[in-house]
Design an enzyme around this catalytic site. Sequence first.
Site, PDB file in Angstrom:
ATOM      1  N   HIS B  29      41.213  52.074  46.658  1.00 33.59           N
ATOM      2  CA  HIS B  29      41.364  51.614  45.275  1.00 33.59           C
ATOM      3  C   HIS B  29      40.242  52.154  44.397  1.00 33.59           C
ATOM      4  O   HIS B  29      39.193  51.531  44.282  1.00 33.59           O
ATOM      5  CB  HIS B  29      41.362  50.095  45.229  1.00 33.59           C
ATOM      6  CG  HIS B  29      42.437  49.463  46.073  1.00 33.59           C
ATOM      7  ND1 HIS B  29      42.375  49.420  47.450  1.00 33.59           N
ATOM      8  CD2 HIS B  29      43.599  48.859  45.732  1.00 33.59           C
ATOM      9  CE1 HIS B  29      43.461  48.820  47.926  1.00 33.59           C
ATOM     10  NE2 HIS B  29      44.223  48.465  46.918  1.00 33.59           N
ATOM     11  N   HIS B 480      54.728  14.733  55.951  1.00 34.83           N
ATOM     12  CA  HIS B 480      53.310  14.630  56.271  1.00 34.83           C
ATOM     13  C   HIS B 480      53.013  14.825  57.757  1.00 34.83           C
ATOM     14  O   HIS B 480      51.858  14.791  58.152  1.00 34.83           O
ATOM     15  CB  HIS B 480      52.780  13.255  55.843  1.00 34.83           C
ATOM     16  CG  HIS B 480      52.622  13.105  54.353  1.00 34.83           C
ATOM     17  ND1 HIS B 480      53.632  13.360  53.461  1.00 34.83           N
ATOM     18  CD2 HIS B 480      51.550  12.728  53.593  1.00 34.83           C
ATOM     19  CE1 HIS B 480      53.198  13.147  52.223  1.00 34.83           C
ATOM     20  NE2 HIS B 480      51.953  12.760  52.280  1.00 34.83           N
TER      21      HIS B 480
END
Lengths: 684, 684
Positions: B29, B480
């Site tokens: 990059h 949960h």
Amino acid sequence: MPYTDLDWKAINTIRVLAVDATSAANSGHPGAPMGLAPAAHVVFQKFMTFNPKNPKFLNRDRFVLSNGHGCMLHYALLHLYGYDLSIDDLKHFRQVGSKTPGHPEAHDTPGIEVTTGPLGQGVSNAVGIAIAQAQAGATFNKPGFDLLNSHTYVFVGDGCLQEGVASEAASLAGHLQLGNLIVIYDDNHITIDGDTNVSFTEDVLARFEAYGWHTQWVKDGNEGLDDLEKAIEVAKSVKNKPSIIKLTTIIGYGSLQQGTHGVHGSPLKPDDAKQVKERFGFDPSKFFDVSPEVYGLYKETADRGAAAEAEWNALFEKYKGSFATEASEILRRYEKRLPEGWQNNLPVYSSTDGAVASRKLSETVLAKVINTLPELLGGSADLTGSNLTIWKGAVDFQPPDSKIGDYTGRYIRYGVREHGMGAIMNGISAYGLHIPYAGTFLNFVSYAAGAVRLSALSQHQVIWVATHDSIGLGEDGPTHQPIETVAHLRAIPNLQLWRPADGNECSAAYYVALTSHHTPSVLCLSRQNLPQLENSTIEHAMKGGYVVHEDSEAAVTIVSTGSEVGICVDAIKTLAAEGIKARVASLPCWEVFDSQSQDYKLSVLPDGVPILSVEVYSTLGWEKYSHEQFGLNRFGASGPYKDIYKKFEFTPEGIAKRAKATIDFWKDVKPIRSPLKRAFTQLI
Amino acid sequence: MPYTDLDWKAINTIRVLAVDATSAANSGHPGAPMGLAPAAHVVFQKFMTFNPKNPKFLNRDRFVLSNGHGCMLHYALLHLYGYDLSIDDLKHFRQVGSKTPGHPEAHDTPGIEVTTGPLGQGVSNAVGIAIAQAQAGATFNKPGFDLLNSHTYVFVGDGCLQEGVASEAASLAGHLQLGNLIVIYDDNHITIDGDTNVSFTEDVLARFEAYGWHTQWVKDGNEGLDDLEKAIEVAKSVKNKPSIIKLTTIIGYGSLQQGTHGVHGSPLKPDDAKQVKERFGFDPSKFFDVSPEVYGLYKETADRGAAAEAEWNALFEKYKGSFATEASEILRRYEKRLPEGWQNNLPVYSSTDGAVASRKLSETVLAKVINTLPELLGGSADLTGSNLTIWKGAVDFQPPDSKIGDYTGRYIRYGVREHGMGAIMNGISAYGLHIPYAGTFLNFVSYAAGAVRLSALSQHQVIWVATHDSIGLGEDGPTHQPIETVAHLRAIPNLQLWRPADGNECSAAYYVALTSHHTPSVLCLSRQNLPQLENSTIEHAMKGGYVVHEDSEAAVTIVSTGSEVGICVDAIKTLAAEGIKARVASLPCWEVFDSQSQDYKLSVLPDGVPILSVEVYSTLGWEKYSHEQFGLNRFGASGPYKDIYKKFEFTPEGIAKRAKATIDFWKDVKPIRSPLKRAFTQLI
Ligand SMILES: [Ca+2]
Ligand SMILES: [Ca+2]
């Protein structure tokens, strides 16, 4: 119409039902229902259009209780309005097998739109519902036919607004100018750790304004029904922004412990429950007691909802006359029927075709089916050019005044918001007319883990295009190379993880993903090129596993997935040079393979010879299908991918070496049984 | 001092090195380094105190490149300043075995503070570093001894700021008033999908202002060195707020493609690289070319840093004289030595002690060791009362003017921000004087998956107190109840997942977690009470696995973890009633058990009889230790936990039934080998 004593009686009935249900269960959250009952009454009585006799009425307004722990609020409402939820169901709140679980589950309970409880998910789902509504409305509405124009109302607490997933979704909702989304923020200054000033002192409305939302503050959420009603009217009138209304309330309103976290997550003490009832004019000796007037009041609204649906049905009949094609498309998509023959568009490959990266194969599938399947609503978390998730001629889903797309667009620029994207896709699926798919790197599906498990639990058809699926991504290195990801996703019930090895397997993965209407799929796709396999066909791969290379004299079976299958095929030659024969099986989807007949499965992974698995991930779980495992129980490396494969010995030679070790190690065990043979079956 | 031509030459050298390294790698990059080189030069030359010869100097300023893909920026700086990173290392950018991987990894490269690349993590780590600095400063600084007063500087891009994890951390940083944190936001209007206007149109500075940050905008990040310098001075002068400076830059500045995403993620074309060099006055025929003047300029700063460290060392010597205890504490913690005999505080149980929930056992451990181990910095994601992570007399880590704590506080109210919490803990660990631990429900550790894998990769000692660890949490229900979570975490390399079955196992889990300085741990703890086991001792459990009940005539071994071990022990009696003898082994931590000698492991899981595993999670992975698996390959249910255990047959009878099936199924296989015996070992 002004609010009457009967309105207040209804409101207090909700509160008292929440007290009774949590007391009966000796578990649950009375605080939020008691604080939010007035707001819920206003939203349901004055604004929402819904028909309790048909919870799936397409153009209903949607209600999402993002703070799902307050679900007794919603259950009470559903019961009072006459949904298929009896007073007995309320009495069995939080009991095994009831329709009233501890957090609302969309697939269990009529009238629940999305499964909430894990904080931040519901409000993010709602953004997805609003996107789906806007997209469907822009697609199907015609002059004189404002057919799809529903709103989505959301209740959200402090907890949801602290979650990053909600921030991601809210930022995108502001960008997309979703005027059909109205969020009511329960500003009660309490979270489980006590006053919000211990951790949450940001200016929430200023933050949402920064996202591009319309914001209002209603300071009296306990008594100010008119104020809230006016605020919602204003919110509805703002067409080019999502709205958030901060509603200041007292948690557990009416309890001796009101305004404290003591009333958040446990039932009231008996004497407190008694005084609540007395305070609100109820008989404290009665439980689950609802007066006929309250049922009557809510029935009027339910009847109006039924009438609204009838009117809409009449409109739809007229629409059919003028727009027959569109009408039948709506019906087809609503009923989750794919267009006849769509699958003929799936690309088919022969073993002489060239090597192609599976992300590229995925792009080709999308290009071939995208026009036939207008329900596909695509996107990427800012990796479009890497995920190859877009197609030629795609229009962005964007607010019309952006000039870079419009609401008919079928490609969503999610931004770098993987968790929000996952939750939004669940919402898009919940709306009912779309199949969402979206791309990111496989490693970053983990960012969205909270949403992915809810896709599976709630049975949403959501497709992840998860590219750069291994160390094969090369130079980006260990931070981007999944090791544990696939084991994680394979362990989620009702999720189909595909890792296609070639073109036909990729087509098969899409075929099964697109026809599995109650199951999410994750397609793991390579950055690097993969050869087309000898025995691969769509029909074979659709079974989740099949034999790529058969040999009746094999001394070992090698089983693999994705980019490693081709290397295993090459390893056969290495072994053959030493006079060893081997079979190779490809197992692109365990979940689908598991559902085949035992006979079929044993034809792929038979008794008699040991089985070696080969995959460049954690070996965790492969023992289920193999006697020995070759994998990567460490993090990867940064470098050109061929160097990395060599470093970790995922080469024909490295595989052959381990195949020989496997044969040798198992030679004195009799009988060698396929690991598919088990002493007992699992409960499902 | 005004900026000179030499400053610009240095800046352009960074740019050109980034061009050369990405070209040599044919990957990487260049855009961010080219755009941010001026800002980096200002920060490193004018503000940061650091000594390249001792990257671990305790009071150094920290630099975090949150947009880690731009790492050639940082590698170039580290090289130029004389860190142990040669020009050859730059030439081997993104190659296997190099010190310059595709994204910066703290454990690989001197001068890299935290591993970044996965977006949103770095800036969140930086919040943790800032917290640790504030806590250590408040604890150890004395009048006349401003010993610990460093700043943390962060570069962050659009991508990081879209991530929810960064939002969570930023909101908490604002609440905590972390004046020692300065973030420079690279506002270059580009992400991978193109212009930020496709998905990211929020007002970033307004959002951070809502969080309580000090905000500034520097409009010319390409030439305006003085403006940025002034802005950073202002930011430093603001002591009670974190600062963000929006710096508008042009990505890939100097390239023909500057200002487009074309320059983001791939090397420049050769003719573009050539013109960049010409434009900046470099010889295009030379590669990795650094002029002696540039080395000289940066050496001056490095020398100033070395002098600053020497000065600090002198101050520390004086401090030792006045505050001997504190000084030796600093040294002890810096060197990661625990106080002698600390482990004697760990609670020890006998099998006659009462049944206790393991979350409660964990609370007792913390209470016993917290004063002996001041490096422990605790917290919870708004579940303090459920996770039981706090202790008597704890002071909250809060800004002093909040009046509810101060910066010496050792308990952090993270809010409902699990992912942020995980990333912040990584940062706290990276600062170097603390061991962070924090609580949430096990199921919601998944929200933090992105940070958890980086704890493991970066070798951070971070402890998750993960309570409510199964269907045993009861009424909260499937939303949960973890099913896949433990398989996920077990598949992460270098992570120790503990699931203690009783008090001694819980003490052992803490002992190993607290002494493993380069490994994160997750402690899975029950909500429900668990009996104390017969043969459990801290010494046994420290091995990760041991025999709870031995029987030399056993027909089957049952292996289990946590809350199921006690039920397995009860199942022995059920089996005995039918004349069947069985052994029971407890395996609280696979990762630790795996590191024992093969002899020891085989004494726990021997050859000869089949092994049945019992655990209320996905069975995925248990085949590694057992022939048959009893688990839960589906989602759970909402109800009282005893009802749920019964529903899924995790009872003595249910286990006995499966043990008998196991014995029967394996009776005609000879030899029955322990699954611990493998044909080959994995590469590490
Ligand atoms: Ca609240
Ligand atoms: Ca950018």
